[in-house]
Design an enzyme around this catalytic site. Sequence first.
Site, PDB file in Angstrom:
ATOM      1  N   GLU A 261       0.914  -1.075   0.100  1.00 14.12           N
ATOM      2  CA  GLU A 261      -0.026   0.082  -0.069  1.00 14.12           C
ATOM      3  C   GLU A 261       0.931   1.129  -0.088  1.00 14.12           C
ATOM      4  O   GLU A 261       1.233   1.975   1.179  1.00 14.12           O
ATOM      5  CB  GLU A 261      -1.042  -0.027   1.367  1.00 14.12           C
ATOM      6  CG  GLU A 261      -2.031   0.856   1.236  1.00 14.12           C
ATOM      7  CD  GLU A 261      -1.659   2.545   0.953  1.00 14.12           C
ATOM      8  OE1 GLU A 261      -2.040   3.181   0.119  1.00 14.12           O
ATOM      9  OE2 GLU A 261      -0.894   2.809   1.781  1.00 14.12           O
ATOM     10  N   LYS A 309      -8.581   4.946 -10.063  1.00 14.35           N
ATOM     11  CA  LYS A 309      -9.631   4.824  -9.174  1.00 14.35           C
ATOM     12  C   LYS A 309     -10.918   5.644  -9.689  1.00 14.35           C
ATOM     13  O   LYS A 309     -10.918   6.731 -10.267  1.00 14.35           O
ATOM     14  CB  LYS A 309      -9.350   5.755  -7.959  1.00 14.35           C
ATOM     15  CG  LYS A 309     -10.197   5.665  -6.678  1.00 14.35           C
ATOM     16  CD  LYS A 309      -9.685   6.629  -5.413  1.00 14.35           C
ATOM     17  CE  LYS A 309     -10.797   6.496  -4.374  1.00 14.35           C
ATOM     18  NZ  LYS A 309      -9.941   7.084  -3.321  1.00 14.35           N
ATOM     19  N   CYS A 357      -9.447   1.964  -1.994  1.00 11.54           N
ATOM     20  CA  CYS A 357     -10.071   2.773  -0.901  1.00 11.54           C
ATOM     21  C   CYS A 357     -11.779   2.223  -0.941  1.00 11.54           C
ATOM     22  O   CYS A 357     -12.138   1.192  -0.750  1.00 11.54           O
ATOM     23  CB  CYS A 357      -9.790   4.430  -1.117  1.00 11.54           C
ATOM     24  SG  CYS A 357     -10.336   5.251   0.115  1.00 11.54           S
TER      25      CYS A 357
END
Length: 484
Positions: A261, A309, A357
Amino acid sequence: MGDDRRLRVITALAGALAGLSLAPLGLPPLLWLALVPLWGATPAAAGLWGGAAVLVSHRWLLWLHPLDWIGVPAPLSLPICLALWLACGLAGGGLVAIWGWLVRRLDPRRLATALLASGLWGLAEVLLAAGPLFWIGLGASPLPADRALAGLAAVGGSGLVAAVQLLIGWFCWRTLVAPAVSRRGWVLGLAALLLFSHGLGWSQLRADRVERGESFRVMVLQPALPTREKFEPERQRNLLMQIARGRQQAAALGVPLLLPEGTLVLGQAMPEAEAEVLSGGFRLEGEELRSSVLRFEPSSSEASSWVDKARVVPLGEWVPLARFWRWGGLSAVGGVEPGPPARLLRRSGADPAVAICYELANGEGLREATAAGAGWLMASANLDPYPALLRDQFTALAQLRAIEVGRWLVSTANTGPSLVIDAQGVVRAALPAGRAELGLFELEWLKRATTYQIWREAPLILMILLGGASWWFWFQRRRHGHSH
């Protein structure tokens, strides 16, 4: 205190109990108890229930304070965090108030109303999860304590789990308000629903249904870098050193894949070693900044592919019309634009479906990716500086996503939870939260499709149609009866 006011207070307290029933407890009987007064509530009282449930379940939002690290003056930090938290509660209360108005209009005593309203609630959670503001709802409430009930997600997704919870709450309410002469029938109906829902859910998780796939190993790096210092040069150097050591150790052990991460800054080169790396980072698409999971092939220092994302945080990462306002949002990295919705990351080995996320709250993207060939799930998140409450909710959502599509899931998180979950929603291994750790996880690459993967929300829509048709036939019969 008047009766109406007393009922509103009781309903609001029940909403708070509903918020507490979610992870880390994940105790459905508490939720069923909390749902009892909601079914008989006025729209205003239902709104109080929804607001209290959201404020309690999302109280981790207050840990955003202080916001000075992203340029917000100290006197404004706490008011902004409080305003955000209260706005979420107000939005949740408004939606539940609308739902309560519909239930009251249709007569909450009727089973047709219960089926229709429960199905609509579940479908609303599914639709909201595709937008930017939803995090956790009743669909995740059975986890971690009641995995059998959560098994319904393999049949109809998290929306079906939420709808069945509402329906159980309705039977509890009808049992309490029914005349004594008919109470036994309602108790039997409640028992039948509990047995059927748990039996069906557990049938999806039975040992004899477990698919044996090809096993492979991954190494997970949990860097534990404080978010408020993550982009400082010294912290970035420390991150690169951790990744370099992890990549070298993975290569030495013959582990083909390293999952850090790591929020790599724009244009950052990856330390070279034999192992492949999937790391969080930023990249440019034209003039747009994207937050992505970047794939670095073995011995490569440049990303060759990525998944962007698609669900970006409003204000935190993305601001509408930011170019015209010349404001990059509140994010420390500036304005981030959403990428394509596809979650499948192609690589030379087993392809993963990627959730970055809070994209983990939306199961549809992962369902599409597994239908397209993804054999496992990867969740990458930075949950610092939030409390353990959010980490527990993240774990519950990860378990739910694994059950929905019947895939193993690896979570790689800055401060935790970094863990591996099997296709039945069982946490197989985890790294200690809050510490820099390097862990070796083994998982399986699977191909079997769950019912949810094939039929999506069809069971939920069938519930809505059944309830709507039953209510309509009853209404028509009643109208014609009065006309005669």
